[in-house]
Design a protein around this motif. Structure first.
Motif, PDB file in Angstrom:
ATOM      1  N   ALA A  12      -4.957   5.636   2.667  1.00  0.00           N
ATOM      2  CA  ALA A  12      -4.501   5.806   1.298  1.00  0.00           C
ATOM      3  C   ALA A  12      -5.667   6.096   0.350  1.00  0.00           C
ATOM      4  O   ALA A  12      -5.613   7.029  -0.460  1.00  0.00           O
ATOM      5  CB  ALA A  12      -3.748   4.552   0.839  1.00  0.00           C
TER       6      ALA A  12
ATOM      7  N   TRP B   7      -4.603   1.151   4.481  1.00  0.00           N
ATOM      8  CA  TRP B   7      -5.359   1.129   3.226  1.00  0.00           C
ATOM      9  C   TRP B   7      -6.461   2.193   3.245  1.00  0.00           C
ATOM     10  O   TRP B   7      -6.690   2.890   2.257  1.00  0.00           O
ATOM     11  CB  TRP B   7      -5.945  -0.257   3.006  1.00  0.00           C
TER      12      TRP B   7
ATOM     13  N   VAL C 100       0.830  -1.201   0.000  1.00  0.00           N
ATOM     14  CA  VAL C 100       0.000   0.000   0.000  1.00  0.00           C
ATOM     15  C   VAL C 100       0.868   1.256   0.000  1.00  0.00           C
ATOM     16  O   VAL C 100       0.546   2.251  -0.660  1.00  0.00           O
ATOM     17  CB  VAL C 100      -0.975   0.003   1.200  1.00  0.00           C
ATOM     18  N   ASP C 101       2.009   1.209   0.711  1.00  0.00           N
ATOM     19  CA  ASP C 101       2.909   2.364   0.732  1.00  0.00           C
ATOM     20  C   ASP C 101       3.538   2.592  -0.641  1.00  0.00           C
ATOM     21  O   ASP C 101       3.693   3.737  -1.079  1.00  0.00           O
ATOM     22  CB  ASP C 101       4.003   2.174   1.784  1.00  0.00           C
TER      23      ASP C 101
ATOM     24  N   LEU D  40      -6.374   2.955  -5.902  1.00  0.00           N
ATOM     25  CA  LEU D  40      -6.103   4.360  -5.599  1.00  0.00           C
ATOM     26  C   LEU D  40      -6.425   5.257  -6.794  1.00  0.00           C
ATOM     27  O   LEU D  40      -6.978   6.356  -6.623  1.00  0.00           O
ATOM     28  CB  LEU D  40      -4.642   4.533  -5.193  1.00  0.00           C
TER      29      LEU D  40
ATOM     30  N   ASP E  76      -7.268   9.560   1.169  1.00  0.00           N
ATOM     31  CA  ASP E  76      -6.450  10.678   0.684  1.00  0.00           C
ATOM     32  C   ASP E  76      -6.587  10.850  -0.820  1.00  0.00           C
ATOM     33  O   ASP E  76      -6.737  11.972  -1.320  1.00  0.00           O
ATOM     34  CB  ASP E  76      -4.976  10.453   1.038  1.00  0.00           C
ATOM     35  N   ARG E  77      -6.530   9.740  -1.561  1.00  0.00           N
ATOM     36  CA  ARG E  77      -6.615   9.865  -3.029  1.00  0.00           C
ATOM     37  C   ARG E  77      -7.971  10.415  -3.454  1.00  0.00           C
ATOM     38  O   ARG E  77      -8.056  11.240  -4.362  1.00  0.00           O
ATOM     39  CB  ARG E  77      -6.378   8.506  -3.700  1.00  0.00           C
TER      40      ARG E  77
ATOM     41  N   VAL F 222       0.923   4.163  -2.966  1.00  0.00           N
ATOM     42  CA  VAL F 222       0.806   5.612  -2.750  1.00  0.00           C
ATOM     43  C   VAL F 222       1.973   6.334  -3.400  1.00  0.00           C
ATOM     44  O   VAL F 222       1.796   7.357  -4.073  1.00  0.00           O
ATOM     45  CB  VAL F 222       0.729   5.929  -1.243  1.00  0.00           C
TER      46      VAL F 222
ATOM     47  N   TYR G  19       1.160   4.138   5.389  1.00  0.00           N
ATOM     48  CA  TYR G  19      -0.280   4.363   5.298  1.00  0.00           C
ATOM     49  C   TYR G  19      -1.047   3.093   5.623  1.00  0.00           C
ATOM     50  O   TYR G  19      -0.587   1.976   5.360  1.00  0.00           O
ATOM     51  CB  TYR G  19      -0.682   4.781   3.870  1.00  0.00           C
TER      52      TYR G  19
END
Length: 333
Positions: A213, A210, A128-129, A279, A216-217, A132, A208
């Motif tokens: 993330a 999930w 996930v990081d 994302l 935020d997106r 992002v 982050y």
């Protein structure tokens, strides 16, 4: 650092945690050129509250209103900056010891109006990081070969702007929320010199969940869509929700082309691909909705960032004009 006029103001837009801010400040304090810079942290006071510990001593702390995002935090930090050059970064980054010196060198040429630096991933192995990172910073990976011409974008967590010595202030720096895309677009329209500070490297370290993330997106896409709505007629905005598939396709195509051209981290890209697709979908839906809903209600700036005697007055737009007599908060921690 000169008390009257630092060569550089480093503004840290803090949106993660107090621990992340402290880590970023420790990295900045270890800089070779720290005596020529001032450090300013702008943070949502409801989420991040400073403590009187060693890493924070002497940092100019701006307590932002709850709910402030990174563009708003940049605005509040800029209102307090005294340097002739301002570098914008975030509490998601760490830096090599010569980072500040490299930024100062990048602006030794008085014709340079803005610059962007590279961003390197340094946040571990979680998919996930990496997803992002690819979605936000893939195009700012250190290039193997220098590209001809000015950079096409500014890295949101590693860019700098000259704020004094220009004939006319930038409208993009006078707004209540400072978007790097607005700054870049306005400078390009003016024919101003924008360069790549290839050695001013930021290392992205934020982790982050999930949920964070995706949230935020979606939020970033919504904000960008509302910004785009200002550029188009209302009939087009009314049907913009139909654009989500096209936005998704265009973003995925650009990202894939970037990774292929970079010839780096291809395996990481493939292993995080399902999350990348999620994302990108969140952004696309957010942008389409923001475009459809139209501009967000105006927020007011603190002093427009142009209340210093040595800075040229920047024009204020109606939707960003600050209330009379309003000044930003500043605390020394």
């Amino acid at each position: 650092m000169s008390e009257d006029q630092p060569a550089l103001s480093v503004i840290v837009a803090a949106s993660d945690s107090l621990q992340a801010v402290a880590q970023t400040i420790r990295s900045l304090r270890a800089q070779n050129g720290i005596d020529r810079a001032e450090l300013i942290v702008a943070a949502d006071r409801a989420r991040i509250t400073p403590t009187a510990n060693d890493p924070m001593a002497g940092v100019h702390w701006v307590a932002a209103e709850p709910g402030s995002g990174v563009p708003r935090l940049r605005r509040l930090g800029l209102d307090q900056a005294r340097g002739s050059v301002v570098v914008f970064t975030e509490d998601s980054c760490l830096f090599d010891p010569d980072w500040i010196s490299r930024w100062i060198q990048a602006f030794d040429d008085p014709t340079v109006a803005a610059a962007t630096g590279p961003v390197e991933p340094a946040m571990g192995d979680a998919a996930v990081d990496w997803a992002v990172f690819f979605c936000e910073y893939a195009s700012f990976l250190p290039a193997r070969t220098r590209q001809a011409g000015p950079p096409s974008r500014l890295a949101g967590n590693n860019f700098a702007v000259r704020v004094t010595g220009t004939k006319t202030g930038l409208a993009a720096l006078a707004r209540a929320e400072i978007q790097e895309n607005d700054v870049h677009r306005e400078l390009r329209q003016r024919g101003a010199a924008i360069v790549e500070a290839t050695t001013a490297l930021a290392r992205h370290v934020r982790r982050y969940t999930w949920r964070e993330a995706v949230g935020d997106r979606f939020r970033f896409g919504l904000e960008f869509g509302r910004l785009r709505a200002q550029w188009h007629a209302k009939p087009l905005n009314a049907v913009a929700f139909l654009a989500a598939p096209a936005i998704f396709t265009a973003q995925f195509g650009r990202l894939t082309a970037t990774i292929i051209a970079q010839r780096r981290y291809r395996r990481r890209f493939l292993t995080s691909l399902p999350m990348i697709l999620g994302l990108l979908m969140a952004w696309s839906i957010g942008e389409a909705l923001g475009w459809t809903w139209g501009p967000a209600p105006p927020r007011h700036s603190a002093g427009n960032g142009c209340d210093r005697a040595d800075r040229t007055q920047a024009p204020a737009t109606d939707r960003n004009r600050p209330p009379q007599g309003y000044t930003g908060e500043r605390e020394s921690v």
